[in-house]
Write an enzyme that holds these catalytic residues in place. Structure first.
Site, PDB file in Angstrom:
ATOM      1  N   LYS A 115       0.439  -1.279  -0.293  1.00 46.25           N
ATOM      2  CA  LYS A 115      -0.832   0.263  -0.009  1.00 46.25           C
ATOM      3  C   LYS A 115       0.915   1.111   0.444  1.00 46.25           C
ATOM      4  CE  LYS A 115      -4.666  -1.864   1.124  1.00 46.25           C
ATOM      5  NZ  LYS A 115      -5.673  -1.374   2.076  1.00 46.25           N
ATOM      6  N   LYS A 196      -4.349  -8.431  -8.213  1.00 47.98           N
ATOM      7  CA  LYS A 196      -5.865  -8.817  -7.050  1.00 47.98           C
ATOM      8  C   LYS A 196      -7.109  -7.595  -7.699  1.00 47.98           C
ATOM      9  CE  LYS A 196      -5.721  -7.870  -2.609  1.00 47.98           C
ATOM     10  NZ  LYS A 196      -7.304  -7.412  -1.938  1.00 47.98           N
ATOM     11  N   LYS A 199     -10.817  -2.966  -3.663  1.00 52.22           N
ATOM     12  CA  LYS A 199     -11.614  -2.155  -4.360  1.00 52.22           C
ATOM     13  C   LYS A 199     -11.633  -0.810  -4.492  1.00 52.22           C
ATOM     14  CE  LYS A 199     -13.975  -3.822   0.264  1.00 52.22           C
ATOM     15  NZ  LYS A 199     -12.855  -3.875   1.075  1.00 52.22           N
TER      16      LYS A 199
HETATM   17  N1  AQP Z   1      -9.260 -10.177  -5.187  1.00 55.83           N
HETATM   18  C1  AQP Z   1      -9.467 -10.846  -4.213  1.00 55.83           C
HETATM   19  N2  AQP Z   1      -9.833 -12.368  -4.439  1.00 55.83           N
HETATM   20  C2  AQP Z   1     -10.159 -13.793  -3.178  1.00 55.83           C
HETATM   21  N3  AQP Z   1     -10.468 -12.448  -2.124  1.00 55.83           N
HETATM   22  C3  AQP Z   1     -10.203 -11.170  -1.562  1.00 55.83           C
HETATM   23  N4  AQP Z   1     -10.070 -10.523  -0.722  1.00 55.83           N
HETATM   24  C4  AQP Z   1      -9.756  -8.990  -1.127  1.00 55.83           C
HETATM   25  N5  AQP Z   1      -9.844  -9.283  -2.150  1.00 55.83           N
HETATM   26  C5  AQP Z   1     -10.118 -10.474  -2.743  1.00 55.83           C
HETATM   27  C6  AQP Z   1     -11.205 -10.639   0.159  1.00 55.83           C
HETATM   28  O1  AQP Z   1     -12.508 -10.130   0.781  1.00 55.83           O
HETATM   29  C7  AQP Z   1     -12.261  -9.747   2.542  1.00 55.83           C
HETATM   30  C8  AQP Z   1     -12.395  -8.992   2.548  1.00 55.83           C
HETATM   31  O2  AQP Z   1     -11.028  -7.406   2.231  1.00 55.83           O
HETATM   32  P1  AQP Z   1     -12.188  -7.046   2.803  1.00 55.83           P
HETATM   33  O3  AQP Z   1     -12.825  -5.224   2.817  1.00 55.83           O
HETATM   34  O4  AQP Z   1     -11.489  -6.694   4.243  1.00 55.83           O
HETATM   35  O5  AQP Z   1     -10.181  -5.597   2.614  1.00 55.83           O
HETATM   36  P2  AQP Z   1      -8.863  -6.066   1.606  1.00 55.83           P
HETATM   37  O6  AQP Z   1      -8.666  -7.855   1.703  1.00 55.83           O
HETATM   38  O7  AQP Z   1      -8.221  -5.343   2.097  1.00 55.83           O
HETATM   39  O8  AQP Z   1     -10.080  -5.858   0.097  1.00 55.83           O
HETATM   40  P3  AQP Z   1      -9.990  -5.367  -1.283  1.00 55.83           P
HETATM   41  O9  AQP Z   1     -11.104  -5.602  -1.992  1.00 55.83           O
HETATM   42  O10 AQP Z   1      -8.658  -5.296  -2.066  1.00 55.83           O
HETATM   43  O11 AQP Z   1      -9.796  -3.775  -0.251  1.00 55.83           O
HETATM   44  P4  AQP Z   1      -9.252  -2.637  -0.030  1.00 55.83           P
HETATM   45  O12 AQP Z   1      -8.999  -1.882  -2.000  1.00 55.83           O
HETATM   46  O13 AQP Z   1      -9.839  -1.879   0.597  1.00 55.83           O
HETATM   47  O14 AQP Z   1      -7.797  -3.085   0.200  1.00 55.83           O
HETATM   48  C9  AQP Z   1     -11.006 -10.366   3.170  1.00 55.83           C
HETATM   49  O15 AQP Z   1     -10.693 -11.580   3.776  1.00 55.83           O
HETATM   50  C10 AQP Z   1     -10.390 -10.697   1.741  1.00 55.83           C
HETATM   51  O16 AQP Z   1      -8.879 -11.657   2.160  1.00 55.83           O
END
Ligand code: AQP
Length: 330
Positions: A115, A196, A199
């Protein structure tokens, strides 16, 4: 009668619209586990404010995340479901665990490094995010944590912290196991299949949202980046875009990757992409319908009730921690 079932904990950050990666990597398991386990699910808003945000929009996004999770199938009648910030015991336990976390361990966390490398401002909250995540899980003495692959390293750190605490103060915490799906643990961006699906990716075409219309889903899947060789094969090195679509289709239909390759191997990308889009649309149709039937005020009411219940339960657990650590008398 006391609930003898093992406890499951997981959380989701309200950092934007929930996407297919969140759904296939974690949320499908969240829903399924409600049948068998004592489930505790949380919209982890304190984690989300570790990156830049607009307070007014954030307040709406938080409720929206709760609503989408209910539409996906999180049932406040069967799961403890609430906003993390409304249960202060999470932060209290995070502080205690923070005093036991070597900074050398935090320096190795890849999500923090990624990040910051992408330009997110480095701050103490972002740096100590995995300690708060450990507190979220250990607070409820959870034994199972359904997550996507990106959270694996944080879960390993949680396990180490639980052991460290147990060795120092006495057997308090079960050592939690991750539950990571075999095929959909890391759904990749539709536009850059080396990254990956996320969001916070500025490119909206990189992800399918849980609430996207059937038209948008079809457009996004059809414009997914692939390669010029027309065979549908599972090969992450040579064909990352197609491999990602195969995982997505397998996650939505329950068909194995081998069966999908046998069915679509020589049909060409046009036919295959249409089939993937149809599978995603079919999988998400009931979520869209449930979402439309939900009322914002009722969602807010259920979240307030969830927080009250969670606070009561968390306080019982925290009293034990305060005794073990000498913060209150035995
Ligand atoms: N691309 C992905 N494939 C599989 N699992 C995923 N998760 C996130 N992206 C993928 C899983 O979703 C759950 C919730 O995630 P989170 O909202 O706590 O944060 P994150 O892992 O950081 O997900 P994002 O979507 O990438 O958000 P941002 O962009 O804000 O960092 C978790 O169990 C995660 O593993």
């Amino acid at each position: 009668m006391a609930d003898e079932r093992k406890t499951v904990f997981s959380g989701l950050q309200p950092t934007g619209n929930i996407h297919l990666g969140n759904y296939l990597g974690a949320l499908k398991n969240w829903v399924r586990l409600q049948d068998e386990y004592d489930t505790v699910y949380c919209v982890v808003d304190l984690h989300a404010i570790t990156v830049d945000y607009d307070p007014v929009k954030f307040h709406q996004d938080r409720l929206e995340a709760a609503k989408v999770l209910m539409a996906v199938g999180i049932d406040p009648g069967r799961s403890l479901f609430y906003f993390q910030s409304q249960v202060p015991q999470h932060s209290e336990l995070a502080w205690i665990l923070g005093t036991m976390t070597p900074t050398g361990v935090l320096n190795r966390m890849t999500q923090y490094k990624d990040k910051v490398a992408k330009g997110v401002a480095a701050n103490l909250g972002l740096y100590s995010y995995p300690v708060l995540m450990a507190a979220d899980i250990l607070l409820y003495r959870a034994s199972l944590v359904p997550i996507g692959d990106d959270q694996k390293q944080h879960l390993e750190m949680t396990r180490d912290l639980a052991e460290r605490f147990n060795n120092r103060f006495g057997e308090v915490f079960p050592i939690p196991d991750p539950l990571i799906p075999e095929t959909t643990a890391r759904i990749m961006s539709l536009q850059e299949p080396g990254n990956k699906m996320s969001k916070s990716d500025p490119n909206e075409k990189s992800r399918v949202l849980i609430l996207d219309s059937p038209d948008d889903i079809t457009k996004k899947i059809k414009s997914a980046v692939t390669d010029s060789d027309p065979d549908v094969r599972f090969d992450w090195d040579e064909k990352p875009g197609i491999s990602n679509l195969l995982e997505i289709m397998s996650g939505c239909t329950g068909q194995s990757i081998d069966d999908l390759v046998a069915e679509y191997g020589d049909k060409g990308y046009g036919v295959f992409k249409q089939a993937v889009a149809d599978a995603v649309i079919a999988e998400l149709a009931s979520v869209r319908a449930s979402y439309k039937a939900l009322d914002d005020a009722e969602v807010a009411r259920l979240m307030t009730k969830g927080a009250l219940d969670a606070r009561q339960r968390a306080e019982g657990f925290q009293q034990e921690i305060r005794k073990f650590t000498g913060l209150s008398g035995i």
